[in-house]
Motif scaffolding. Structure first.
Motif, mmCIF file in Angstrom:
data_model
loop_
_atom_site.group_PDB
_atom_site.id
_atom_site.type_symbol
_atom_site.label_atom_id
_atom_site.label_comp_id
_atom_site.label_asym_id
_atom_site.label_seq_id
_atom_site.Cartn_x
_atom_site.Cartn_y
_atom_site.Cartn_z
ATOM 1 N N ILE A 246 0.828 -1.199 0.000
ATOM 2 C CA ILE A 246 0.000 0.000 0.000
ATOM 3 C C ILE A 246 0.864 1.252 0.000
ATOM 4 O O ILE A 246 0.493 2.271 -0.593
ATOM 5 C CB ILE A 246 -0.965 -0.017 1.211
ATOM 6 C CG1 ILE A 246 -2.010 1.096 1.060
ATOM 7 C CG2 ILE A 246 -0.215 0.114 2.521
ATOM 8 C CD1 ILE A 246 -2.939 0.907 -0.110
ATOM 9 N N GLY B 51 -7.738 0.534 0.160
ATOM 10 C CA GLY B 51 -6.694 -0.462 0.349
ATOM 11 C C GLY B 51 -6.607 -0.972 1.783
ATOM 12 O O GLY B 51 -7.309 -0.494 2.686
ATOM 13 N N ALA C 200 -7.137 3.388 -4.957
ATOM 14 C CA ALA C 200 -6.477 2.191 -4.418
ATOM 15 C C ALA C 200 -6.001 2.427 -2.991
ATOM 16 O O ALA C 200 -5.886 1.476 -2.214
ATOM 17 C CB ALA C 200 -5.299 1.803 -5.314
#
Length: 624
Positions: free
Chosen positions: A315, A347, A343
């Motif tokens: 991440i 995430g 994302a």
């Protein structure tokens, strides 16, 4: 004539039926042989699927997996030499290579004692061909252990796999957390709080743990023992309760470093940075120092996104790259068709400990990105998570333990400082600043000094604080950092550990000097990176960010013209004569020649029948 015609038609019929039915079988046999050859070139054994007995070796597990009759070997001076597996014999330049957890094994298969979590791989390899490899070094307190040889690996190998295989599992100590393995001891050297083992890749600090960093060819993997004499006792959160909140304090002009000295140091560091490969953190500092970010940086980011189909393993990769893209004038919500910001907020931020949440918040704040309803992580959740993770000393620790450290505390301050308009956050930041102040005398390296300078500058507190708050004549923090700069413009890490410049230390020091300059000039914080709209913007101007509507951070956003394919799919040409659907999509190439030949056979059969009927009728007419 009649007899000849019958015989001819029979031959044609048999011919057409034979070739119409045998063609597929021929191609199927060839395909299955090819697939068999490819699958037999690599054999993987997951030890966890077998009952392991004490003393079991990798060779024992291989025999158990494929059968003793399917393993051919010779007994030699150095043990068993495997030459055949599943009837595939290593000949010429080829041999059966043995890997443990995707790293080339340091012993033979019959000497390696297996663990239940091992993955064993036997792969047919051409020893004359180039293969992926990485180097390893272990930097202890007084010595550096650098291995002369590089170590081969196969796809998916991590830095943790590398060190575990190379030094041996008995020489590696680690704790297992949800976010991965946390190394506590290497070759008998244990890291007890506040010391720790740090991972560096190609002389740059890794933003992910050893279990999450996937090796690439040519990597230099370094495990560095970090001594940090900071103690929690010096940072009593209640000790400064009656003092003025440090978050509102402002330094006097006499405390500041000469701006020309800072500019000269930044210019020299810029030359050092530009002489190497530009990374994401470098791009941020270059942009905020009003230096040009080379176009090659953003080009490389785009290429990486295309190759990885918009996905990263960690991440913090999404977070770091998002900041770098902004610095280079790009838009991380739609770069090469991918939305990296989405994302982040959708995430698994906690998989990498506190860092994932810290830099997730920094990334969202960098350009004022909004999170939609239903996002897995919004700002409120990130802030709440960080506040809950703060311990009694006022600091934070990377792994969430009760033992705080200066580096992690500084990063948390950097993330929370923009939100001090919230009373709870302001109190938290003030406690953390008191922790920094109480432990400032324990800063003994350029990297920790850099992180603290960035934090203080972001919080609006004079970074050039004295090392000992009770002694105004003691060394001040920015002056201390400058003492690590070499004539080549780069910085080194710590006295007593070599004075050569390294990219890792230089990267952090460069950012710290730029953050200090921004603070002195009143031009905002290091990570304030609004989306570029024509001219690159600096400072604290409000920027309206238009949200991109995307449904999945890993799916491409449709753009015109279509992006080039990177997965070996064929591009459809307008002149292609292959059959298409109404939408223009080419039909899959799954047909064979079988039906074509059958059709030919049927046509010939029909011609034969017609000829037979005509001939028969002519015969009857003659008889009449």
């Amino acid at each position: 004539m009649k007899k000849w015609m019958h015989q001819m038609m029979a031959v044609l019929l048999v011919f057409s039926l034979f070739f119409g039915s045998v063609n597929t079988a021929v191609f199927a046999e060839e395909a299955s042989d090819q697939q068999l050859e490819e699958s037999n070139q690599i054999v993987t054994v997951d030890v966890s699927e077998y009952e392991v007995e004490e003393g079991d070796t990798a060779f024992d597990l291989l025999v158990r997996a494929v059968g003793e009759e399917n393993v051919g070997y010779d007994d030699g001076q150095y043990g068993k030499f495997i030459h055949t597996i599943n009837d595939v014999q290593a000949e010429g330049n080829y041999f059966w290579a043995f890997y443990v957890n995707r790293i080339s094994a340091q012993t033979g298969a019959d000497s390696f004692l297996v663990d239940e979590d091992d993955i064993l791989t036997f792969k047919l390899v051409d020893w004359t061909a180039e293969s992926d490899s990485a180097e390893l070094e272990i930097v202890g307190i007084e010595e550096v252990q650098a291995y002369d040889d590089s170590f081969g690996f196969i796809e998916g190998a991590t830095a943790f796999d590398l060190i575990k295989v190379v030094i041996g599992k008995d020489n590696l100590e680690y704790d297992v957390y949800d976010f991965g393995n946390f190394i506590t001891g290497i070759n008998g050297l244990k890291a007890e709080y506040p010391d720790y083992w740090s991972l560096a890749v190609n002389d740059e600090s890794s933003q992910v743990g050893a279990s999450d960093y996937v090796l690439t060819n040519g990597d230099l993997i370094s495990f560095v023992f970090i001594e940090n004499e900071s103690e929690d006792e010096g940072g009593d959160a209640d000790s400064g309760s009656e003092e003025e909140d440090p978050v509102t304090e402002e330094g006097s002009e006499t405390e500041r470093v000469d701006p020309e000295v800072i500019q000269s140091a930044i210019d020299s560091a810029t030359d050092y940075i530009l002489a190497g490969t530009i990374g994401d953190w470098n791009a941020i500092a270059l942009r905020q120092a009003r230096k040009e970010v080379p176009s090659s940086y953003l080009d490389q980011v785009k290429e990486t996104l295309r190759e990885n189909e918009g996905q990263f393993r960690a991440i913090t990769d999404y977070e770091r790259v998002t900041l770098g893209i902004l610095a280079a004038g790009g838009n991380p919500t739609n770069i090469e068709g991918y939305n990296l910001v989405e994302a982040i907020y959708n995430g698994e931020l906690t998989r990498q400990g506190l860092n994932g949440v810290v830099y997730g918040l920094i990334a969202l704040d960098s350009a004022g990105f909004e999170t939609p309803d239903g996002a897995a992580w919004d700002r409120e959740r990130m802030i709440s998570y960080l506040l809950d993770a703060q311990n009694g000393s006022g600091g934070w620790s990377w792994d969430g333990s009760s033992s705080a450290d200066l580096d992690t505390t500084a990063m948390a301050i950097t993330a929370l400082a923009p939100h001090t308009s919230q009373t709870e956050v302001e109190q938290s930041v003030n406690e953390a600043l008191r922790y920094i102040q109480a432990n400032a005398s324990q800063i003994d390296n350029s990297s920790t000094a850099s992180q603290v300078i960035i934090a203080l500058a972001t919080a609006g507190v004079e970074p050039n604080q004295p090392e000992d708050p009770s002694d105004s004549e003691s060394t001040r923090l920015v002056d201390y950092l400058l003492s690590f700069q070499n004539d080549d413009g780069g910085f080194y890490w710590k006295d007593g550990y070599g004075s050569d410049s390294d990219p890792f230390s230089t990267d952090q020091a460069y950012r710290a000097l730029v953050a200090y300059q921004l603070y002195v000039n009143g031009e905002g914080s290091l990570y304030h990176l609004p989306l570029a709209d024509g001219e690159v913007q600096y400072g604290l101007e409000d920027v309206v960010v238009e949200e991109e509507e995307t449904t999945n951070p890993y799916e491409k956003v449709e753009t015109e013209p279509p992006l080039p394919s990177n997965n070996n799919e064929k591009v459809i040409d307008s002149n292609n004569t292959s059959e298409s659907t109404d939408e223009g999509e080419r039909l899959p190439d799954t047909a064979t020649n079988t039906f074509n030949l059958l059709l030919v056979g049927l046509v010939l059969l029909l011609i034969g029948v017609i000829a037979f009927v005509i001939t028969k009728r002519r015969g009857m007419m003659k008889e009449e």
